[in-house]
Scaffold this active site. Structure first.
Site, PDB file in Angstrom:
ATOM      1  N   HIS A  78       0.823  -1.214   0.000  1.00 56.60           N
ATOM      2  CA  HIS A  78       0.000   0.000   0.000  1.00 56.60           C
ATOM      3  C   HIS A  78       0.856   1.261   0.000  1.00 56.60           C
ATOM      4  O   HIS A  78       0.404   2.316  -0.436  1.00 56.60           O
ATOM      5  CB  HIS A  78      -1.007  -0.034   1.150  1.00 56.60           C
ATOM      6  CG  HIS A  78      -2.118  -0.994   0.869  1.00 56.60           C
ATOM      7  ND1 HIS A  78      -2.123  -2.275   1.361  1.00 56.60           N
ATOM      8  CD2 HIS A  78      -3.222  -0.873   0.101  1.00 56.60           C
ATOM      9  CE1 HIS A  78      -3.200  -2.897   0.910  1.00 56.60           C
ATOM     10  NE2 HIS A  78      -3.887  -2.075   0.151  1.00 56.60           N
ATOM     11  N   ARG A 101     -10.534   3.437  -1.519  1.00 58.60           N
ATOM     12  CA  ARG A 101      -9.944   2.754  -0.348  1.00 58.60           C
ATOM     13  C   ARG A 101     -10.160   3.644   0.879  1.00 58.60           C
ATOM     14  O   ARG A 101      -9.293   4.438   1.248  1.00 58.60           O
ATOM     15  CB  ARG A 101      -8.449   2.529  -0.557  1.00 58.60           C
ATOM     16  CG  ARG A 101      -8.098   1.522  -1.646  1.00 58.60           C
ATOM     17  CD  ARG A 101      -6.586   1.335  -1.710  1.00 58.60           C
ATOM     18  NE  ARG A 101      -6.203   0.154  -2.447  1.00 58.60           N
ATOM     19  CZ  ARG A 101      -5.770   0.149  -3.709  1.00 58.60           C
ATOM     20  NH1 ARG A 101      -5.678   1.273  -4.395  1.00 58.60           N
ATOM     21  NH2 ARG A 101      -5.431  -0.983  -4.297  1.00 58.60           N
ATOM     22  N   ARG A 130     -15.373   1.141  -0.996  1.00 55.59           N
ATOM     23  CA  ARG A 130     -15.012  -0.094  -0.314  1.00 55.59           C
ATOM     24  C   ARG A 130     -14.960   0.203   1.186  1.00 55.59           C
ATOM     25  O   ARG A 130     -14.341   1.180   1.599  1.00 55.59           O
ATOM     26  CB  ARG A 130     -13.640  -0.577  -0.792  1.00 55.59           C
ATOM     27  CG  ARG A 130     -13.229  -1.847  -0.055  1.00 55.59           C
ATOM     28  CD  ARG A 130     -11.941  -2.393  -0.558  1.00 55.59           C
ATOM     29  NE  ARG A 130     -10.804  -1.633  -0.080  1.00 55.59           N
ATOM     30  CZ  ARG A 130      -9.534  -1.913  -0.389  1.00 55.59           C
ATOM     31  NH1 ARG A 130      -9.265  -2.919  -1.205  1.00 55.59           N
ATOM     32  NH2 ARG A 130      -8.544  -1.193   0.079  1.00 55.59           N
ATOM     33  N   GLU A 162     -10.645 -11.511  -3.697  1.00 57.78           N
ATOM     34  CA  GLU A 162      -9.198 -11.339  -3.553  1.00 57.78           C
ATOM     35  C   GLU A 162      -8.573 -12.433  -2.692  1.00 57.78           C
ATOM     36  O   GLU A 162      -7.413 -12.357  -2.330  1.00 57.78           O
ATOM     37  CB  GLU A 162      -8.866  -9.949  -3.014  1.00 57.78           C
ATOM     38  CG  GLU A 162      -9.641  -9.529  -1.794  1.00 57.78           C
ATOM     39  CD  GLU A 162      -9.321  -8.096  -1.346  1.00 57.78           C
ATOM     40  OE1 GLU A 162      -8.388  -7.482  -1.853  1.00 57.78           O
ATOM     41  OE2 GLU A 162     -10.035  -7.611  -0.455  1.00 57.78           O
ATOM     42  N   ASN A 214      -4.140  -7.774  -6.345  1.00 60.02           N
ATOM     43  CA  ASN A 214      -2.995  -7.571  -5.428  1.00 60.02           C
ATOM     44  C   ASN A 214      -2.995  -8.638  -4.346  1.00 60.02           C
ATOM     45  O   ASN A 214      -1.978  -9.261  -4.064  1.00 60.02           O
ATOM     46  CB  ASN A 214      -3.065  -6.187  -4.776  1.00 60.02           C
ATOM     47  CG  ASN A 214      -3.101  -5.084  -5.800  1.00 60.02           C
ATOM     48  OD1 ASN A 214      -2.703  -5.297  -6.926  1.00 60.02           O
ATOM     49  ND2 ASN A 214      -3.593  -3.920  -5.413  1.00 60.02           N
ATOM     50  N   ASP A 215      -4.160  -8.820  -3.738  1.00 58.70           N
ATOM     51  CA  ASP A 215      -4.232  -9.849  -2.705  1.00 58.70           C
ATOM     52  C   ASP A 215      -4.422 -11.239  -3.299  1.00 58.70           C
ATOM     53  O   ASP A 215      -3.916 -12.213  -2.751  1.00 58.70           O
ATOM     54  CB  ASP A 215      -5.377  -9.527  -1.731  1.00 58.70           C
ATOM     55  CG  ASP A 215      -4.927  -8.497  -0.710  1.00 58.70           C
ATOM     56  OD1 ASP A 215      -3.829  -8.657  -0.160  1.00 58.70           O
ATOM     57  OD2 ASP A 215      -5.660  -7.522  -0.478  1.00 58.70           O
ATOM     58  N   ARG A 249       3.043  -9.520  -0.414  1.00 56.91           N
ATOM     59  CA  ARG A 249       3.136  -8.458  -1.414  1.00 56.91           C
ATOM     60  C   ARG A 249       4.041  -7.306  -0.981  1.00 56.91           C
ATOM     61  O   ARG A 249       4.362  -6.437  -1.781  1.00 56.91           O
ATOM     62  CB  ARG A 249       1.724  -7.945  -1.772  1.00 56.91           C
ATOM     63  CG  ARG A 249       0.969  -7.384  -0.603  1.00 56.91           C
ATOM     64  CD  ARG A 249      -0.512  -7.188  -0.922  1.00 56.91           C
ATOM     65  NE  ARG A 249      -0.806  -5.865  -1.424  1.00 56.91           N
ATOM     66  CZ  ARG A 249      -2.024  -5.349  -1.494  1.00 56.91           C
ATOM     67  NH1 ARG A 249      -3.078  -6.071  -1.127  1.00 56.91           N
ATOM     68  NH2 ARG A 249      -2.220  -4.143  -1.957  1.00 56.91           N
ATOM     69  N   CYS A 286      -9.820  -4.545 -10.033  1.00 55.12           N
ATOM     70  CA  CYS A 286      -9.298  -3.288  -9.474  1.00 55.12           C
ATOM     71  C   CYS A 286      -7.922  -3.444  -8.843  1.00 55.12           C
ATOM     72  O   CYS A 286      -7.442  -2.543  -8.169  1.00 55.12           O
ATOM     73  CB  CYS A 286     -10.278  -2.691  -8.473  1.00 55.12           C
ATOM     74  SG  CYS A 286     -10.498  -3.718  -7.008  1.00 55.12           S
TER      75      CYS A 286
HETATM   76  C1  PEP Z   1      -6.376  -5.837  -4.199  1.00 51.77           C
HETATM   77  O1  PEP Z   1      -6.092  -6.570  -3.247  1.00 51.77           O
HETATM   78  O2  PEP Z   1      -6.138  -6.114  -5.377  1.00 51.77           O
HETATM   79  C2  PEP Z   1      -7.010  -4.531  -3.955  1.00 51.77           C
HETATM   80  C3  PEP Z   1      -7.438  -3.783  -4.939  1.00 51.77           C
HETATM   81  O3  PEP Z   1      -7.092  -4.125  -2.655  1.00 51.77           O
HETATM   82  P1  PEP Z   1      -5.833  -3.513  -1.866  1.00 51.77           P
HETATM   83  O4  PEP Z   1      -4.719  -3.292  -2.840  1.00 51.77           O
HETATM   84  O5  PEP Z   1      -6.277  -2.251  -1.240  1.00 51.77           O
HETATM   85  O6  PEP Z   1      -5.530  -4.592  -0.880  1.00 51.77           O
HETATM   86 MG    MG Z   2      -6.875  -6.154  -1.290  1.00 47.35          MG
END
Ligand code: PEP
Ligand code: MG
Length: 587
Positions: free
Chosen positions: A192, A299, A335, A434, A457-458, A468, A505
């Protein structure tokens, strides 16, 4: 001149002066002599830092009681007690007054002596307190040095930060007038912190390993966020080369801006919905200016990370209404808070979890802190009376969680109805996909959710078991892994079967080389950081859906993430060569 290779996480190149942020533990406190008249003000400074530290600890203790129980939280009472203990405090005051030294030095010196005494004690109970004493000294020093390690108010000129690591909240708190870019020893590609850097348009390179060891405060530094390079003390020739690269990349960005107003439509006439990911409400404006048609992911946890106190219902409502106004009728997907893992409030950061990405994170945290959760839900519902809103729950892993979250939303709706407060009772309620369990069970979830948004991402992190945020395993973090592709395919199919919209996303949605794959798998809505929208639009305008479908079919038949990545890169280069113009060779 030293060249360090790292992970490029936010594009752009900056040449400037480096400011090295000390790690609290590694801080060297220089001996500062004061004159006699300065002793009282210096003792006052110490008292202010002591008061602020006791205040912090009170808050941390309250959170710890809530989360870990009275017994475990007692350690913070010990900390508060120590900061009021004359045996510890008096020598600091005396040292400032009698030896005429600055408060920082007196704190460091007195704590050093106590730490040594505890470490050498026969009784193990004393020896275990050594870390606590060091924590206390750090806490006082942080306050003495201006209220936080990222307090950069003293910087006299705009600088580039070099740090061991930065949290998302530290990064979100950077003053853009003072900080031009950053480079860190640690950090992963989709942390993040990286996401905030992109949101703030701060060029950044993470995972440089030795930047804090090698950089000297005030020296010249180049941060190349396009290629993942950091150059310390560059020679004249290198600076000149980089000036040319900066001019080239600026003109490329300008040329892309012209594309912003054109539709995101493929060569065979299929419109792709490009929407924005935002962390701060102001970004909604940038999304529209750069050619997005709404917000696909807000977010909202950043409301908790940038403020000092937990936001009230009115605070939430104010920012949601601000976004709605900026979006002028375009959809806003909110979200619900996704706190935990690498996103902690100050108080929670002090009570680390052993395995935070697998811990009390996201919707799990909300379902255990219902008052906080309901405050947000009520605000979102109230905002829904002012414009088109969708609600999305993060990190859903079981159906039960989705049902519980939805149930709380209905409770909040009933409360508002009873009070006659306006809201949209038909507000769409969706979920992030995710976690592999949600992707595998997508059919079941699709019966209950109004929409899906795939968070790669997750999803990549949990499917491949790769943190990550960890630079040591960053090379294993591969969105092109066939397992990830198959999960995305299945989620899109489940959505189609049940007739619910599916978007993506995660950061992959904004990476041009993945676009043909994602479109070929059936996605028609991509949500990404505002600055990435023009480049993605340019690429989409050069692709056709049959081409993308053929690419996805081939990619999914390959066995390895490396083959898939090479194949996608090659295809994009051939089909839309102009999309490669602005890319750095090493990307
Ligand atoms: C993700 O996990 O892809 C996502 C969009 O949420 P974040 O990056 O905020 O965990
Ligand atoms: Mg996420």
């Amino acid at each position: 001149m030293k060249i360090l290779k790292g992970i490029p996480v936010s594009p752009g190149i900056v040449i400037g002066r480096v400011h090295v942020l000390d790690d609290a533990r590694g801080r060297r406190i220089p001996l500062r002599r004061i004159i006699e008249d300065q002793a009282d003000p210096e003792v006052d400074r110490f008292e202010a830092a002591r008061g602020a530290s006791i205040g912090d600890l009170g808050k941390v203790h309250a959170v710890a009681v809530d989360e870990m129980g009275e017994e475990t939280a007692r350690i913070f009472l010990f900390h508060i007690g120590a900061l009021s203990d004359p045996a510890l405090i008096e020598p600091i005051r005396t040292m400032i007054r009698e030896e005429h030294v600055g408060a920082e030095y007196a704190v460091a010196e007195v704590f050093r002596r106590w730490t040594q005494r505890f470490a050498a004690h026969d009784d193990a109970a004393f020896r275990t307190k050594v870390n606590d004493l060091q924590d206390l000294a750090d806490r006082l020093l942080v306050h003495l040095q201006g209220g936080g390690r990222t307090s950069l108010a003293h910087l006299s000129e705009p600088s580039i930060v070099a740090a061991r690591d930065l949290t998302p909240s530290q990064t979100a708190g950077f003053d853009r007038e003072k900080i031009l870019a950053f480079a860190t020893d640690l950090g992963g590609p989709t942390s993040h912190t990286a996401i905030v850097a992109r949101a703030l348009n701060l060029p950044a390179v993470v995972g440089c390993h030795t930047i804090t060891a090698l950089a000297e405060d005030g020296g010249t530094i180049i941060v190349d966020g396009d290629r993942g390079r950091v150059i310390l003390d560059p020679d004249e020739e290198t600076i000149e080369e980089y000036r040319v690269l900066i001019t080239r990349s600026e003109s490329h960005i300008l040329s892309l801006r012209e594309i912003a107003d054109l539709p995101a439509v493929t060569t065979d006439g299929v419109t792709i919905e490009l929407v924005g990911n935002i962390e701060f409400p102001e970004e909604a404006q940038a999304v529209l200016e750069l050619g997005g048609v709404g917000v696909g992911l807000y977010r909202t946890e950043f409301l908790y990370l940038t403020g000092l106190t937990e936001p009230s219902e009115e605070d939430h409502l104010r920012v949601y209404k601000k976004c709605i106004e900026m979006l002028k009728g375009r959809p806003l997907t909110i979200r619900t808070v996704d706190l935990g893992a690498d996103k902690y409030t100050q108080a929670r950061a002090e009570i680390p979890e052993r395995n935070p990405f697998l811990g009390l994170r996201s919707i799990r945290y909300c379902l255990q802190h219902m008052t906080m959760f309901k405050t947000q839900l009520r605000a979102i519902l109230r905002a829904s009376a002012h414009g088109p809103i969708k609600i999305m729950f993060p990190l859903i892993t079981t159906l039960h969680e989705f049902r519980q979250a939805r149930h709380l939303l209905h409770d909040a709706m009933e409360d508002l109805e009873e009070l006659g407060i306006e809201h949209d009772s038909k507000v769409p309620v969706g979920m992030m996909v995710e976690v592999p369990s949600a992707a595998v069970m997508a059919d079941a979830f699709a019966r209950e959710a109004d929409f899906f948004s795939i968070g790669t991402n997750d999803l990549v992190q949990y499917t491949l078991a790769v943190d990550r945020t960890n630079e040591r395993v960053a090379s294993l973090y591969q969105p092109t892994h066939p397992a990830v592709i198959k999960l995305i395919r299945d989620v899109v199919r489940a959505g189609k079967r049940r007739g619910i919209p599916v978007s993506c996303c995660g950061e992959s949605a904004g990476e041009p080389i993945y676009a043909p794959l994602l479109l070929g798998l059936g996605l028609r809505t991509l949500s990404l950081t505002a600055s990435g929208i023009p480049a993605l639009k340019q690429l989409i305008r050069g692709l056709s859906i049959p081409q993308c479908e053929a690419i996805a079919k081939k990619a999914i038949s390959l066995d390895s993430e490396i083959e898939v990545a090479a194949y996608l890169r090659d295809k994009v280069r051939k089909i839309v060569p102009e999309a490669f113009e602005g890319w750095a060779d090493e990307r």
